[in-house]
Design an enzyme around this catalytic site. Structure first.
Site, PDB file in Angstrom:
ATOM      1  N   GLU A 190       0.829  -1.213   0.000  1.00 43.26           N
ATOM      2  CA  GLU A 190       0.000   0.000   0.000  1.00 43.26           C
ATOM      3  C   GLU A 190       0.858   1.255   0.000  1.00 43.26           C
ATOM      4  OE1 GLU A 190      -3.153   0.119  -0.475  1.00 43.26           O
ATOM      5  OE2 GLU A 190      -3.894  -1.880   0.057  1.00 43.26           O
TER       6      GLU A 190
ATOM      7  N   ARG B  44       0.699   3.805  -3.240  1.00 40.37           N
ATOM      8  CA  ARG B  44       0.088   5.126  -3.009  1.00 40.37           C
ATOM      9  C   ARG B  44       1.136   6.212  -2.779  1.00 40.37           C
ATOM     10  NH1 ARG B  44      -5.726   3.891  -0.131  1.00 40.37           N
ATOM     11  NH2 ARG B  44      -5.611   1.635  -0.310  1.00 40.37           N
TER      12      ARG B  44
ATOM     13  N   ASP C 252      -4.527  -9.835  -8.532  1.00 41.92           N
ATOM     14  CA  ASP C 252      -4.753  -8.826  -9.595  1.00 41.92           C
ATOM     15  C   ASP C 252      -3.553  -8.072 -10.172  1.00 41.92           C
ATOM     16  OD1 ASP C 252      -4.605  -7.467  -7.152  1.00 41.92           O
ATOM     17  OD2 ASP C 252      -6.599  -6.578  -7.256  1.00 41.92           O
TER      18      ASP C 252
ATOM     19  N   GLU D 211     -12.161   0.278 -10.407  1.00 38.84           N
ATOM     20  CA  GLU D 211     -11.785  -0.685 -11.475  1.00 38.84           C
ATOM     21  C   GLU D 211     -12.705  -0.684 -12.686  1.00 38.84           C
ATOM     22  OE1 GLU D 211     -11.937  -1.451  -8.199  1.00 38.84           O
ATOM     23  OE2 GLU D 211      -9.780  -1.551  -7.782  1.00 38.84           O
TER      24      GLU D 211
ATOM     25  N   THR E 158      -0.758   0.818 -10.325  1.00 35.54           N
ATOM     26  CA  THR E 158      -2.058   0.233  -9.978  1.00 35.54           C
ATOM     27  C   THR E 158      -2.926   1.175  -9.144  1.00 35.54           C
ATOM     28  OG1 THR E 158      -3.133  -1.826  -9.312  1.00 35.54           O
ATOM     29  CG2 THR E 158      -1.411  -0.976  -7.845  1.00 35.54           C
TER      30      THR E 158
END
Ligand code: DMJ
Length: 453
Positions: free
Chosen positions: A80, A84, A213, A347, A433
């Site tokens: 994360e 980010r 994913d 998404e 992502t």
């Protein structure tokens, strides 16, 4: 205006904290970032820049300069924080050229390096950035690291090496590939769990949604970001897609294509909201597929987009559930109460954006606009935007969280969906992502820099 509403309220009620609680009008702290602060600011920087919200970008930059601090005693999620914070800082640097963002990105990258101190070099999921001690999620199969977590560091770490001149970052992520390539894969599929000590797979669960994913996304994007020179990434991506098609992709009796989950050879006929990103990924990868397969990959992207749109359209609020099923007589509908929520995820809109750019079929803009209307009607509240607990209900029950990815991804992809193709063109940018754009490293970039010296 949506971005302004989300940003202004964050600023008013939660400035400097990680996220906003838009109903209770206060800060929201998630344990994913330990006590690193300012997730919404860092995640939103590039969106503010792209939307030409200059004042807001300036105040965000000043906050980063003065307050973004990684010298804290914090146990963080490596994944994360990478997608980010490192991703957000890198994009802000490449877009604005402001040195502070490059410096902070490299500083944070260095803090993450101890996560790779495992017998195999497969990183831990969690890391205390003060002590350098790592561990894995207690719930993960037999002490395993998670495919979508250790497989989603590649793009950012290649850029960290590029910007710092220190090869260590790229070496760490190349080693992850080496470990993966040494292992046998069941039916050519990658299980979601890998033990960082033994280097063996954990449970044989395979998913193109949560836990799997973005590993697949980063194989394709590593190849694109390398100006199509990373042949290994390319091969791994197209071989994985082949196995996914054979073993996971199915068509419902009503004609909807979906991607199921695989548990030790048995299919669970469920698709997560997270899995909907794959429509955009298949379409983006169509060009590099063997020549007879290009149209097929675009078609696959279009079918996934249609299925995900149906998952929105079959709810009362016209916003999609966290997961939907294709069994027990239903198609593209959530059947379990704990799968009916929508937390402002991007998404489906992400896939509309890719499909629009790659086909210019106007239905993708129409579908995107339906989502805008639904967001405005059900998620917008006085204090910002909130997730919804049950999208099949006629009355909103808000979850009271404005996720940072709403600003970095959902609103950015909507903006791009309604912009011209030359805003962040795909030939020059890939999106990490978390929707942070990173420039393609063109083969002659090195020479150009040499020439400029
Ligand atoms: C984001 O943080 C990223 O898109 C990640 O890859 C998956 N989850 C959220 C959004 O849903």
């Amino acid at each position: 205006q949506m971005m302004k509403h989300a940003w202004d309220n964050y600023k008013r009620y939660a400035w400097g904290l990680n996220e906003l609680k838009p109903i209770s009008k206060q800060g929201h702290s998630s344990n994913l970032f330990g006590n690193i602060q300012g997730a919404t600011i860092v995640d939103a920087l590039d969106t503010l820049y792209i939307m030409e919200m200059k004042e807001e970008f300036k105040e965000a930059k000043e906050w980063v300069e003065k307050n973004l601090d990684f010298n804290v005693n914090a146990e963080i999620s490596v994944f994360e924080v990478n997608i980010r914070f490192v991703g957000g800082l890198l994009s802000a640097y490449y877009l604005s050229g402001e040195e502070v963002f490059r410096k902070k990105a490299v500083e944070l990258g260095e803090k993450l390096l101890p996560a790779f101190n495992t017998p195999t070099g497969i990183p831990w999921a969690l890391l205390n950035i003060k002590s350098g001690i790592g561990r894995n999620w207690p719930w993960a199969s037999g002490g395993s690291s998670i495919l979508a977590e250790f497989g989603t560091l590649h793009l950012e770490f290649v850029h960290l090496s590029h910007l710092s001149g220190n090869p260590v970052f790229a070496e760490k992520v190349m080693n992850i590939r080496k470990v993966l390539n040494r292992l046998d894969k069941p039916e050519g599929l990658y299980p979601n769990y890998l033990n960082p000590s033994s280097g063996q797979w954990g449970q044989h669960h395979v998913s193109i949604g949560g836990l799997g994913d973005s590993f697949y996304e980063y194989l394709l994007k590593a190849w694109l970001m390398s100006d199509k020179s990373d042949e290994e990434g390319k091969k791994m991506y197209y071989e994985a897609v082949q196995a996914i098609e054979t073993h996971l992709i199915r068509k419902s009796s009503g004609g909807l294509t979906y991607i199921a989950e695989w548990k030790g050879g048995l299919l669970e006929h469920k698709m997560g909201h997270l899995t909907c990103f794959a429509g955009g990924m298949f379409a983006l990868g169509a060009d590099g597929a063997p020549s007879d397969k290009t149209g097929h990959h675009i078609e696959l992207g279009a079918e996934i987009a249609r299925t995900c749109h149906e998952s929105y359209d079959r709810t009362s609020m016209k916003l999609g559930p966290e997961a939907f099923r294709f069994d027990g007589g239903v198609e593209a509908i959530a059947t379990r109460q704990n799968e009916k929520y929508y937390i402002l995820r991007p998404e489906v809109i992400e896939t509309y954006m890719y499909m629009w750019r790659l086909t210019h079929d106007p239905k993708y803009r129409q579908w995107g606009w339906e989502a805008v209307e639904a967001l405005e009607k059900h998620c917008r509240v006085d204090g910002g935007y909130s997730g919804i607990r049950d999208v099949y209900n006629n009355h909103e029950s808000h979850d009271d969280v404005q996720q940072s990815f709403f600003l970095s991804e959902t609103l950015k992809y909507l903006y791009l969906l309604f912009s011209e193709d030359d805003l962040l063109p795909f030939e020059h940018w890939v999106f990490n992502t978390e929707a942070h754009p990173l420039p393609v490293l063109h083969k002659d970039d090195g020479n150009k820099e040499e020439n400029q010296k």
